[in-house]
Write a protein that holds these residues in place. Structure first.
Motif, PDB file in Angstrom:
ATOM      1  N   THR A 168       0.789  -1.188   0.035  1.00 47.62           N
ATOM      2  CA  THR A 168      -0.135   0.070  -0.193  1.00 47.62           C
ATOM      3  C   THR A 168       0.900   1.218   0.091  1.00 47.62           C
ATOM      4  O   THR A 168       0.525   2.175  -0.477  1.00 47.62           O
ATOM      5  N   LEU A 169       2.007   1.085   0.704  1.00 45.87           N
ATOM      6  CA  LEU A 169       2.806   2.389   0.969  1.00 45.87           C
ATOM      7  C   LEU A 169       3.507   2.555  -0.395  1.00 45.87           C
ATOM      8  O   LEU A 169       3.613   3.836  -1.043  1.00 45.87           O
ATOM      9  N   ALA A 170       4.008   1.476  -0.828  1.00 51.60           N
ATOM     10  CA  ALA A 170       4.587   1.564  -2.427  1.00 51.60           C
ATOM     11  C   ALA A 170       3.699   2.144  -3.543  1.00 51.60           C
ATOM     12  O   ALA A 170       4.150   3.099  -4.378  1.00 51.60           O
ATOM     13  N   ARG A 171       2.531   1.557  -3.553  1.00 49.30           N
ATOM     14  CA  ARG A 171       1.578   2.225  -4.498  1.00 49.30           C
ATOM     15  C   ARG A 171       1.359   3.571  -4.245  1.00 49.30           C
ATOM     16  O   ARG A 171       0.885   4.183  -5.450  1.00 49.30           O
ATOM     17  N   ALA A 172       1.384   3.979  -2.902  1.00 45.85           N
ATOM     18  CA  ALA A 172       1.128   5.486  -2.820  1.00 45.85           C
ATOM     19  C   ALA A 172       2.283   6.322  -3.278  1.00 45.85           C
ATOM     20  O   ALA A 172       2.322   7.534  -3.059  1.00 45.85           O
ATOM     21  N   GLY A 173       3.462   5.702  -3.378  1.00 45.84           N
ATOM     22  CA  GLY A 173       4.746   6.531  -3.669  1.00 45.84           C
ATOM     23  C   GLY A 173       5.570   6.843  -2.392  1.00 45.84           C
ATOM     24  O   GLY A 173       6.291   7.622  -2.565  1.00 45.84           O
ATOM     25  N   LEU A 174       5.093   6.118  -1.284  1.00 45.88           N
ATOM     26  CA  LEU A 174       5.912   6.629  -0.304  1.00 45.88           C
ATOM     27  C   LEU A 174       7.133   5.834   0.172  1.00 45.88           C
ATOM     28  O   LEU A 174       7.817   6.122   1.078  1.00 45.88           O
ATOM     29  N   LEU A 175       7.365   4.944  -0.474  1.00 45.51           N
ATOM     30  CA  LEU A 175       8.665   4.014  -0.500  1.00 45.51           C
ATOM     31  C   LEU A 175       9.687   4.227  -1.481  1.00 45.51           C
ATOM     32  O   LEU A 175      10.744   3.491  -1.510  1.00 45.51           O
ATOM     33  N   GLU A 176       9.470   5.210  -2.351  1.00 46.76           N
ATOM     34  CA  GLU A 176      10.409   5.237  -3.343  1.00 46.76           C
ATOM     35  C   GLU A 176      11.882   5.602  -3.162  1.00 46.76           C
ATOM     36  O   GLU A 176      12.022   6.722  -2.181  1.00 46.76           O
ATOM     37  N   ASP A 177      12.879   4.854  -3.439  1.00 46.38           N
ATOM     38  CA  ASP A 177      14.284   5.045  -2.993  1.00 46.38           C
ATOM     39  C   ASP A 177      14.517   4.892  -1.544  1.00 46.38           C
ATOM     40  O   ASP A 177      15.088   5.296  -0.810  1.00 46.38           O
ATOM     41  N   LYS A 178      13.632   4.190  -0.750  1.00 43.53           N
ATOM     42  CA  LYS A 178      13.780   3.846   0.583  1.00 43.53           C
ATOM     43  C   LYS A 178      13.824   2.362   0.499  1.00 43.53           C
ATOM     44  O   LYS A 178      13.596   1.461  -0.127  1.00 43.53           O
ATOM     45  N   ARG A 179      14.487   2.163   1.894  1.00 39.02           N
ATOM     46  CA  ARG A 179      14.393   0.532   2.370  1.00 39.02           C
ATOM     47  C   ARG A 179      13.331   0.058   2.907  1.00 39.02           C
ATOM     48  O   ARG A 179      12.484   1.047   3.565  1.00 39.02           O
ATOM     49  N   ALA A 180      12.835  -1.101   2.603  1.00 40.18           N
ATOM     50  CA  ALA A 180      11.673  -1.509   3.210  1.00 40.18           C
ATOM     51  C   ALA A 180      11.578  -3.035   3.199  1.00 40.18           C
ATOM     52  O   ALA A 180      12.645  -3.687   2.692  1.00 40.18           O
ATOM     53  N   THR A 181      10.511  -3.445   3.941  1.00 44.59           N
ATOM     54  CA  THR A 181      10.400  -5.135   4.029  1.00 44.59           C
ATOM     55  C   THR A 181       8.861  -5.372   4.118  1.00 44.59           C
ATOM     56  O   THR A 181       8.125  -4.753   4.050  1.00 44.59           O
ATOM     57  N   ILE A 182       8.666  -6.667   4.113  1.00 46.56           N
ATOM     58  CA  ILE A 182       7.381  -7.207   3.702  1.00 46.56           C
ATOM     59  C   ILE A 182       7.481  -8.800   4.026  1.00 46.56           C
ATOM     60  O   ILE A 182       8.432  -9.232   4.142  1.00 46.56           O
ATOM     61  N   HIS A 183       6.329  -9.397   4.332  1.00 43.83           N
ATOM     62  CA  HIS A 183       6.292 -10.540   4.658  1.00 43.83           C
ATOM     63  C   HIS A 183       7.003 -11.602   3.635  1.00 43.83           C
ATOM     64  O   HIS A 183       6.952 -11.224   2.327  1.00 43.83           O
ATOM     65  N   TRP A 184       7.915 -12.726   3.995  1.00 41.83           N
ATOM     66  CA  TRP A 184       8.597 -13.418   3.177  1.00 41.83           C
ATOM     67  C   TRP A 184       7.802 -13.718   2.135  1.00 41.83           C
ATOM     68  O   TRP A 184       8.226 -14.019   0.969  1.00 41.83           O
ATOM     69  N   GLU A 185       6.577 -14.175   2.143  1.00 49.50           N
ATOM     70  CA  GLU A 185       5.641 -14.929   1.197  1.00 49.50           C
ATOM     71  C   GLU A 185       5.490 -13.816   0.042  1.00 49.50           C
ATOM     72  O   GLU A 185       5.032 -14.227  -1.003  1.00 49.50           O
ATOM     73  N   ASN A 186       5.428 -12.438   0.393  1.00 53.30           N
ATOM     74  CA  ASN A 186       5.346 -11.559  -0.584  1.00 53.30           C
ATOM     75  C   ASN A 186       6.216 -11.043  -1.137  1.00 53.30           C
ATOM     76  O   ASN A 186       6.426  -9.776  -1.963  1.00 53.30           O
ATOM     77  N   GLN A 187       7.572 -11.050  -0.816  1.00 53.63           N
ATOM     78  CA  GLN A 187       8.683 -10.690  -1.459  1.00 53.63           C
ATOM     79  C   GLN A 187       8.901 -10.704  -2.895  1.00 53.63           C
ATOM     80  O   GLN A 187       9.124  -9.864  -3.343  1.00 53.63           O
TER      81      GLN A 187
END
Length: 335
Positions: A129-148
């Motif tokens: 959701t954050l990435a689709r809103a453009g809030l993670l551009e050029d940032k480090r992030a993580t997500i559940h391994w099943e969705n990586q």
């Protein structure tokens, strides 16, 4: 029990004495109950052990008066994407089918709050959701391994990590499950000091607090129940080279084994050949991409090391008893 130090503090000053921090939880359809409840419980217990109100919180969401989590429990919302208090921390709670739950209205609301300088985090799958809103551009992030796998394909402008949680400036993401507890303990330590954070951990019977340097999945030997170091090295190489598979002979040479020795190790510990194990890894990745992205079946095949779509379909059907096209259709994705 000293709280582990974080290498990436949130860009917000500690609270002044007597100040109260507000957290707004944005609940998406079918959000993860464990991630949400873990975060809320940390705030509740912080207030309890302090004997005063350190934190307040509210629930918001897109439309309607309630939101239902993936476990079927329904929560009453405080407002319909209203205006959070100034300096509130916003935590988006994701779960199943997060892309579908990330409505245009939710994305626009998050963009507005980002422009206001809000600290915004995504729990479980809400990094999407954050990435689709453009809030993670050029940032480090993580997500559940099943969705990586699906996330990496869709958002190449995000530096994806495999850590339990990740803090990059005023953006935070967690891998789901109990990772929200680790994040909240870090934030409580920042706001209220380590003594309060440690007291919260003790109340939770949470004896091993993880930092943003800890990996979300078990090590390869632990995960597969094999302690042979050379076999573990080979499996790690296989996992790293899905799109361009390496031959078993080359893998054996890289760890100082003969092809026959490698075959014996796989048969002894995993009851399958190296080739079969590698194929299962690639098909597992393919299944994730089919269910989590809108990539065409052909592109999924290429991303998983299959140069022939027909060969991919044959292998997929032999393993999963269905074709890639039917798998995609059963999860409501067009090709």
């Amino acid at each position: 029990m000293p709280l582990p130090q974080s290498a990436s503090p949130v860009s917000r000053a500690p609270l002044a004495e007597g100040a109260v921090r507000h957290v707004t939880f944005l609940l998406l359809d079918r959000f993860s109950l464990l991630s949400f409840s873990g975060a809320v419980e940390c705030l509740r217990i912080a207030n309890r052990v302090a004997g005063s109100t350190l934190y307040t919180w509210s629930l918001t969401g897109d439309g309607g008066e309630t939101k239902t989590c993936s476990a079927g429990v329904t929560f009453t919302l405080d407002d319909d994407l209203g205006d959070p208090p100034r300096d509130a921390t916003i935590l988006v709670c994701g779960g199943i089918d997060v892309a579908e739950a990330s409505s245009k209205r939710v994305l626009n609301w998050l963009r507005r709050e980002a422009r206001r300088g809000s600290v915004i985090g995504g729990l479980c799958t809400a990094a999407v959701t954050l990435a689709r809103a453009g809030l993670l551009e050029d940032k480090r992030a993580t997500i559940h391994w099943e969705n990586q796998d699906g996330f990496a394909e869709e958002f190449d402008d995000v530096e994806l990590t495999r850590r339990v949680f990740c803090i990059d400036g005023n953006r935070m993401t967690t891998a789901g499950g109990t990772a929200s507890i680790d994040l909240m303990l870090r934030l409580i330590a920042r706001d209220q000091g380590e003594d309060i954070a440690n007291a919260v951990a003790d109340q939770l019977i949470y004896s091993s607090i993880r930092t943003d340097q800890d990996q979300q999945r078990l090590s390869t030997p632990t995960r597969i129940g094999v302690r042979h170091p050379k076999l573990a090295q080979v499996i790690q190489r296989m996992e790293a080279y899905i799109e361009e598979p390496i031959s078993p002979a080359t893998l054996a040479t890289e760890v100082g084994l003969s092809t026959r020795q490698l075959e014996r190790l796989f048969r002894r510990y995993l009851n399958r050949s190296p080739k079969r194990y590698y194929m299962e890894l690639r098909l597992g990745r393919a299944r994730n991409l089919l269910m989590q992205t809108d990539m065409s079946v052909i592109n999924v095949a290429l991303a998983c090391g299959f140069t022939s779509p027909s060969h991919f379909s044959k292998c997929y059907r032999a393993h999963y008893q269905t074709t890639p096209y039917r798998e995609r259709g059963s999860h409501g994705q067009g090709d």
